[in-house]
Scaffold this active site. Structure first.
Site, PDB file in Angstrom:
ATOM      1  N   LYS A   1      -8.477  -1.483  20.038  1.00 34.20           N
ATOM      2  CA  LYS A   1      -7.612  -0.917  21.075  1.00 34.20           C
ATOM      3  C   LYS A   1      -8.154   0.419  21.580  1.00 34.20           C
ATOM      4  CE  LYS A   1      -3.261  -3.100  20.328  1.00 34.20           C
ATOM      5  NZ  LYS A   1      -3.007  -3.342  21.729  1.00 34.20           N
TER       6      LYS A   1
ATOM      7  N   HIS B   1       0.840  -1.205   0.000  1.00 33.14           N
ATOM      8  CA  HIS B   1       0.000   0.000   0.000  1.00 33.14           C
ATOM      9  C   HIS B   1       0.875   1.255   0.000  1.00 33.14           C
ATOM     10  CE1 HIS B   1      -0.196  -0.227   4.674  1.00 33.14           C
ATOM     11  NE2 HIS B   1       0.730   0.627   4.322  1.00 33.14           N
TER      12      HIS B   1
END
Lengths: 375, 528
Positions: free
Chosen positions: B333, B304
């Site tokens: 998270k 990417h």
């Protein structure tokens, strides 16, 4: 003033969209003028909205907690430390949101990659630090030119007021017709460059030794500007791209004009030139191709870019200098100019360096000698 | 489990060791080595900061004023290399050295002498790296990613950088092996893996990432070296090579590297939030799984970074989907931290301020990361200031802010003295405000079309660049406040810290006195 430059001026005044750059939002993507750029623009807006909603929700909760669940406000800590349902929910829901984002992105990726059936094919070659263009198929076939940044050094160094298109203007812009599918083939001569015009929604690396392609179909006439987007050395910031999108008629006129010009400037490679003629021509070639590194005063920027003034190679045997100029030097920024410049230009620029500054060999190198060295 | 080495058993002998400079050169004590790592990384942070400020000074106005384009490229390159390899990574290793043995109840790191060696390689590497500015041709100017063939063109500064990268890689691998062995073998009796503080977990996973990818980086730069000097053509099409091969190899290292620099930060924040919310960490197990998922996914997303190199549609789609997936564990998270704060009994001492600031600003970097993951949008923003903004939001507001959070959190343990809350809070507020003034406008610059790594720019970018430069100088100067805070603690100028200076801090490190004595846990504690 070159024909091209005059054309640029007419195009600028004739096409109202040319002002689009000035009206451009300074906080968002540039106004798109192709279907792909429009899809990207809308997708970015959608993503921003989704992210903002999540942002407000998550940080709404966090800051509520920060202000209310404080010890100083008498908050007593709870003791929970897991909740399977909640944890599954905040794993699954993001996956669903991501699927919603991936769908339009997939469609756009597929259409970006479809370079089939172009009306015009142009090869763009990245050089340190300029672009070369060859129109290889479609209307305008055979046209080729080199496109250098036209912003003067005086503006960059702060000795003159900066113009409206500072650093985003070139001597020979790419010209294409409106509404036609243009396929750009990309390669590079030395290091990796990237051809980027934001309004067209096109950014493609130009990789030395390989051909990559991309395409656009501009829906609106105008002048669209971009830059090299991949770090390519010293003057990476100074190799802009300028694309003029013209109506079909104006494009045909431009093509005719270019082809006429090409025929007119076709030089007789066997012509014998006088020393003064070669030096005068060579000075222009030097300014366009060599001065960025070796500097106009021939002093270079050692050790990366050695001086030519007083150089033993330039003052020594001409065969050696012809070899260096034509074949370049491996592992340095010195490009092989043998394929980039005409025999006449090569002869002129070599003659110029051998008769400029403190180099006074008095030798004139004729184009025929270059042609001989090529074979 | 107590794999103690003989010289640690005889605690009372340590006073007879070398003194002065030799003590620091020969030390095998994890606390000494941790301290040296932290000091080293802060010096490198300031050096990289000076480079950044020179860059921002040049970009304050359009036109060339202060440096030449060639030197500008050297500055951007070295700023990146110094900050990544000299500041952020060693700082986390410093935290690992100091805190891991204290957190798991071990007497020291498993390989104490190797620990010494892995630190002392770093100053050597730093001298090669910074020294390359002074060789003919100057430092490498190929960008911190050292893309071929541009890096093949560079002068001898490039060779020095290659050797520096090799040395730092060896240092990192040794440090990582040490951490893996320490965490797996030296935990106190009763400290099962799922009872470890999250910081130990994040570092364990990070250490595996380091061992996996540092050799890959070494391979990439070695190929550049042989292309430069020994006639190979790995990255030269004329000899059958491919310049894009370099990018694949580099980013196979480079993307896990991103998580190497952020996972330990997650660990630090996961220690601090529960302490100041006075509530256990929400979803401990899911935090561990999320960290592991991020680490595994980090190996399949590298391209990417290369959407504009021109890959087939199917490849582009694969890397786009895989990259988007990372948002899921990262989101987990953030949700867990927020849930830990929810219905807690919070106070906002300096470490908590930094940790809360971290969540807020890092998440913005996470969102822009998601936007960059969308391949078509990335085509527009790749290699622009948008990307510069994105990775500074995760590396400065992410990694660096967490490092400061951890530093204030454990300074009382390290020095035995409480830092000044006023100075700590001043440092935080100046940093977060100037950070946003510097980097937020860069999103706009990138969207509107300003490429990165350019020494001069078109006139429509002038206003935001001026603003970013002002912010950068404010941010740079704010970091000097940290020196004041630390020096005051080291000189004993402040309240004496108790063994556990925080009201509700959990963990074995708070059971030893402050400052932590030279040797701790010679008899392993028993964890219930």
């Amino acid at each position: 003033m070159s024909v091209l430059a005059r054309f640029a001026v007419t195009a600028l005044s004739a096409v109202p969209a040319a002002g689009a750059w000035a009206e451009q939002s300074s906080v968002n993507l540039q106004t798109p003028v192709t279907s792909v750029a429009t899809e990207i623009y809308d997708m970015h807006t959608l993503m921003m909205i989704i992210c903002l909603v999540i942002f407000v929700a998550v940080f709404g909760v966090m800051f509520w907690s920060v202000f209310h669940h404080r010890k100083s406000k008498g908050a007593v800590a709870a003791h929970f430390h897991e909740n399977t349902m909640v944890e599954i929910a905040w794993t699954v829901i993001p996956v669903l949101i991501l699927l919603g984002m991936a769908w339009p992105a997939t469609k756009t990726v597929i259409s970006m990659k479809d370079t089939s059936n172009p009306d015009i094919t142009i090869k763009a070659t990245g050089y340190q630090w300029k672009w070369g263009y060859n129109y290889i198929k479609g209307e305008g076939e055979g046209i080729q030119f080199v496109s250098n940044m036209s912003t003067p050094q005086d503006q960059i160094q702060g000795r003159a007021a900066k113009g409206e298109h500072y650093l985003l203007e070139v001597d020979n812009p790419v010209v294409v017709p409106v509404g036609k599918k243009v396929r750009i083939l990309l390669t590079a001569n030395d290091v990796i460059h990237a051809w980027w015009v934001p309004a067209l929604g096109v950014k493609q690396d130009a990789i030395p030794g390989f051909i990559r392609d991309t395409w656009f179909r501009a829906d609106k006439e105008g002048v669209y500007r971009g830059n090299c987007a991949e770090l390519c050395g010293k003057d990476h910031g100074f190799m802009p791209i300028e694309v003029h999108v013209l109506s079909a008629d104006k494009y045909s006129a431009w093509v005719a004009d270019q082809q006429g010009k090409l025929a007119a400037t076709k030089e007789d490679p066997n012509k014998e030139w006088a020393l003064q003629e070669l030096v005068a021509k060579g000075e222009q070639v030097f300014a366009a191709n060599c001065a960025a590194c070796h500097q106009a005063d021939g002093k270079g920027m050692p050790p990366a870019f050695p001086p030519l003034d007083g150089s033993p190679i330039v003052q020594g045997d001409k065969a050696e200098q012809i070899k260096v100029v034509m074949q370049g030097r491996d592992g340095t920024a010195m490009a092989a100019f043998g394929k980039q410049l005409s025999a006449t230009d090569l002869a002129a620029v070599i003659t110029y360096t051998r008769n400029a500054w403190s180099n006074q060999t008095g030798e004139a190198i004729q184009p025929a000698e270059i042609t001989a060295a090529l074979n | 489990m107590s794999a103690v080495t003989p010289d640690q058993v005889h605690d009372d002998h340590h006073h007879h060791g070398p003194t002065g400079l030799m003590r620091w050169i020969t030390t095998t004590n994890h606390k000494d080595i941790g301290t040296m790592y932290l000091i080293f990384s802060f010096i490198m942070f300031l050096s990289g900061g000076v480079m950044a400020l020179t860059i921002r000074a040049e970009l304050f106005q359009p036109g060339m004023q202060i440096v030449q384009p060639e030197f500008f490229n050297q500055l951007t390159t070295m700023h990146g290399l110094v900050m990544v390899f000299g500041a952020i990574m060693p700082a986390f290793v410093g935290f690992a050295n100091w805190m891991l043995p204290l957190m798991i109840g071990a007497s020291d790191m498993a390989f104490a002498r190797m620990n010494n060696w892995s630190f002392w390689l770093l100053p050597v590497a730093a001298i090669l790296l910074i020294g390359s500015f002074f060789v003919p041709g100057g430092a490498t100017a190929a960008g911190w990613t050292l893309y071929a063939p541009l890096s093949v063109q560079m002068g001898m500064g490039m060779d020095l950088t290659i050797f520096a990268v090799h040395i730092m890689g060896i240092s990192s691998i040794m440090g990582a092996i040490n951490i893996v062995v320490t965490v797996l073998n030296m935990r106190a009796p009763g400290m099962t893996m799922m009872k470890m503080p999250l910081f130990c977990w994040t570092w364990l996973i990070t250490a595996y990432l380091l061992i996996a990818v540092m050799p890959v980086l070494a391979g990439a730069v070695t190929m550049i070296l042989t292309d430069r000097h020994f006639g190979t053509s790995f990255f030269n099409a004329a000899g059958g090579g491919d310049p894009v091969l370099y990018q694949h190899v580099f980013w196979f290292f480079g993307h896990p590297e991103v998580y190497i620099m952020i996972l330990p930060a997650f660990g630090i924040v996961s220690e601090i939030i529960p302490t100041f919310a006075r509530k256990p960490l929400f979803g401990y197990a899911s935090m561990v799984y999320a960290t592991a998922s991020i680490a595994i996914l980090s190996f399949v997303v590298w391209a990417h970074h290369m959407f504009t190199t021109g890959m087939p549609a199917a490849t582009q789609l694969f890397f786009m989907y895989a990259t988007m997936l990372i948002a899921v564990p990262t989101g987990v998270k953030v949700f867990n931290w927020v849930a830990t704060m929810w219905r807690g009994s919070m106070t906002f001492e300096t470490p908590m301020l930094w940790a809360t600031g971290f969540i807020f600003v890092f998440t913005m970097g996470g969102f822009t990361g998601l936007i960059c993951a969308i391949a078509p949008i990335d085509i527009q923003v790749q290699d622009t200031y948008y990307v510069v903004a994105h990775f500074h939001y995760v590396l400065v507001a992410g990694s660096l802010f967490a490092l400061f959070a951890g530093a204030y959190y454990w300074l009382p343990k390290w020095t035995g003295v409480m830092y000044s809350e006023f100075i700590g809070k001043l440092h935080f507020w100046c940093s977060i405000i100037f950070f946003n003034i510097t980097f937020f406008p860069m999103h706009f610059l990138g969207l509107a079309g300003m490429p990165r790594r350019i020494p001069d720019y078109a006139l429509q970018f002038a206003d935001f660049n001026a603003l970013a430069s002002i912010g950068a100088f404010g941010f740079g100067l704010s970091q000097l406040i940290f020196i004041v805070a630390v020096v005051k603690c080291v000189r004993g100028d402040g309240k004496k810290a108790a063994a556990s200076p925080w009201e509700d801090a959990q963990g074995l490190e708070w059971t030893v006195p402050s400052p932590a004595p030279h040797h701790t846990f010679e008899i392993p504690p028993v964890v219930k």
